[in-house]
Design a protein around this motif. Sequence first.
Motif, short mmCIF file in Angstrom:
data_model
loop_
_atom_site.label_atom_id
_atom_site.label_comp_id
_atom_site.label_asym_id
_atom_site.label_seq_id
_atom_site.Cartn_x
_atom_site.Cartn_y
_atom_site.Cartn_z
N ARG A 1 -8.46 2.64 3.30
CA ARG A 1 -9.14 4.05 2.87
C ARG A 1 -9.70 3.49 1.33
NH1 ARG A 1 -3.65 5.00 -0.70
NH2 ARG A 1 -3.02 2.63 -1.07
N TRP B 1 5.31 7.88 7.85
CA TRP B 1 5.87 7.01 7.81
C TRP B 1 6.44 6.70 9.57
CZ3 TRP B 1 5.02 11.38 5.32
CH2 TRP B 1 5.51 12.37 5.93
N PRO C 1 1.05 -1.23 -0.10
CA PRO C 1 -0.29 0.20 -0.30
C PRO C 1 0.83 1.21 -0.16
CG PRO C 1 0.58 -1.43 2.19
CD PRO C 1 0.75 -1.43 1.43
N LEU C 2 0.63 1.84 -0.83
CA LEU C 2 1.49 3.42 -0.72
C LEU C 2 0.09 4.19 -0.76
CD1 LEU C 2 2.35 3.04 -4.95
CD2 LEU C 2 3.92 2.57 -2.29
N LEU C 3 1.12 4.96 0.96
CA LEU C 3 0.21 6.20 1.16
C LEU C 3 0.65 7.70 0.77
CD1 LEU C 3 -0.45 4.47 4.27
CD2 LEU C 3 -1.55 4.29 2.97
N LEU C 4 0.38 7.80 0.59
CA LEU C 4 0.53 9.78 0.67
C LEU C 4 0.83 10.19 1.63
CD1 LEU C 4 -2.23 10.56 -1.66
CD2 LEU C 4 -0.45 9.55 -2.62
N ASN C 5 2.02 11.43 1.02
CA ASN C 5 2.87 12.28 2.50
C ASN C 5 1.60 13.23 2.57
OD1 ASN C 5 4.65 13.33 3.96
ND2 ASN C 5 5.43 14.06 1.60
N LEU D 1 -9.33 10.75 0.72
CA LEU D 1 -8.56 10.63 -0.66
C LEU D 1 -9.83 9.94 -2.14
CD1 LEU D 1 -6.55 12.21 -2.52
CD2 LEU D 1 -5.73 9.53 -2.77
#
Lengths: 239, 258
Positions: free
Chosen positions: B150, B136, B89-93, B102
């Motif tokens: 999400r 992070w 899973p790529l979570l946004l910054n 989102l």
Amino acid sequence: MRAVGATWEGLVRGIELLVRLDPGVLEVVWLTLRVCGQSTFFSVLVGVPLGAFLAFRRFLGRGLVISVVNTLMGIPPTVAGLWVSFLLWRSGPLGRLELIYTPTAIVIAQVVIAVPLVTGLSMAAFQQLPPKLPAQVLALGASPAQLFWTLLKEARLGLLAAVIAGFGGVVSEVGASMMVGGNILHHTRVLTTAIVMEVGRGNFAMAWALSFILLGLTFTVTAVLTVLQQGRRRYGGWP
Amino acid sequence: MGVGLRAERIKVIKGRVQVLAVDELEIASGEIWGIIGPNGAGKSTLLHVLSLLERPDEGTVYFDGRPVNWRRREIMELRRQLAVVFQEPLLLNTTVYQNVALGLRFRGIKGPEAGRRVQKWLEILGIAHLALRKPWELSGGEARRVSLARALVLEPQVLLLDEPFVALDTPTRAALLVELRRLLKGRGITALFVTHDFMELPLLADRVAVLCDGRIVETGRPRDIPWSSWGPYRGQTGEESPYPWPWPGVWTRDEGAK
């Protein structure tokens, strides 16, 4: 010791000119800001989408296009100035527009200088993103415009570096402004061309004064962009 | 109630290699399917096709009984009825809250309505206290829950999961799977998940498809699949494997170990 004297005198003179709001100097400063602001704006408008395109799309000749962009990132401003002059001279293909020796001509030449810088650095910024990110954002239901905007925000650190580099490129160049603008008083005189002229006249104190003003201007604009860039840092601190 | 999905004569070719050739797969409304197979069997590709992110070179995907038209505008509308949980899973910054909101924002759901839904799902998944954290600052298990939130906050018709709980410890994974099954069944969401661990299947799946070399070699209820103890271990050592070999027909066919 004369050089040191001229430096000191220039610094004092520069502060004096600014504090007194010298109309002649303010005019040049304002034109510099306007021209460089416009050329940075148009370069970002063209360069960022182009960078995104090169980063995400695969097409025949992509490698060649990227090599050309990378080469043009180092284009000497004089060369860009020469090309644009050829186009804009009265006898040139775009001569009928009568743009040569106008601020618009300077903007055009500076856009030619800055677009490769902004494109190349934007492309690198987008390529730093995880390769699978676009698919994941699309899976959340993003339209193409929403996808672009999301990626733009994710790559903002690198993209602001591209903007800073673009602005730095145009504010520091003199060759192109001189060739297509002509350093005409009240019309196309910007800080860099004014400095060259004052040095030519042996007017070193004035040259120094203008150079300090230019440096201060560049610092202010860059500082604003840096605050934008670093304002929300990715990591809280060194672990 | 979720909608049904159906894949017919799907072929995906990458380079010159055929990575997927599925003749037929029908997922009825409200069913939970597990797709299992060894590494490189084409599981993720199948999931990408069914989540409408990758257009197959041949064949048709049916969404709610209608063949999918891959034109940009229509595909976006269909994608907005499903949700995907990815392997990484790529979570946004930005904050956990913004990450979960989102997909709602993409659908034009904002303000108090979005806030209410995000809050609800953060609470259901037990991560409401993490709302203002950055990605992070999360542990692996927490990040998985965020990516699940999400997807579920969209209240999708279909949920697709690509090895969603890989790299989590076994008790956490089992708890999440059981919890997820309860959530999906409670809302009647159609789901399909990809795994290479057959221990996950009975916890979550109603039905299983075994994928091998891009083809479906077996389908059925988890307990009806003829799991075998034959495998490369037996092939190499001549002894019974300490682990069951979960891919029926795969090894035995190639090596003739029987």
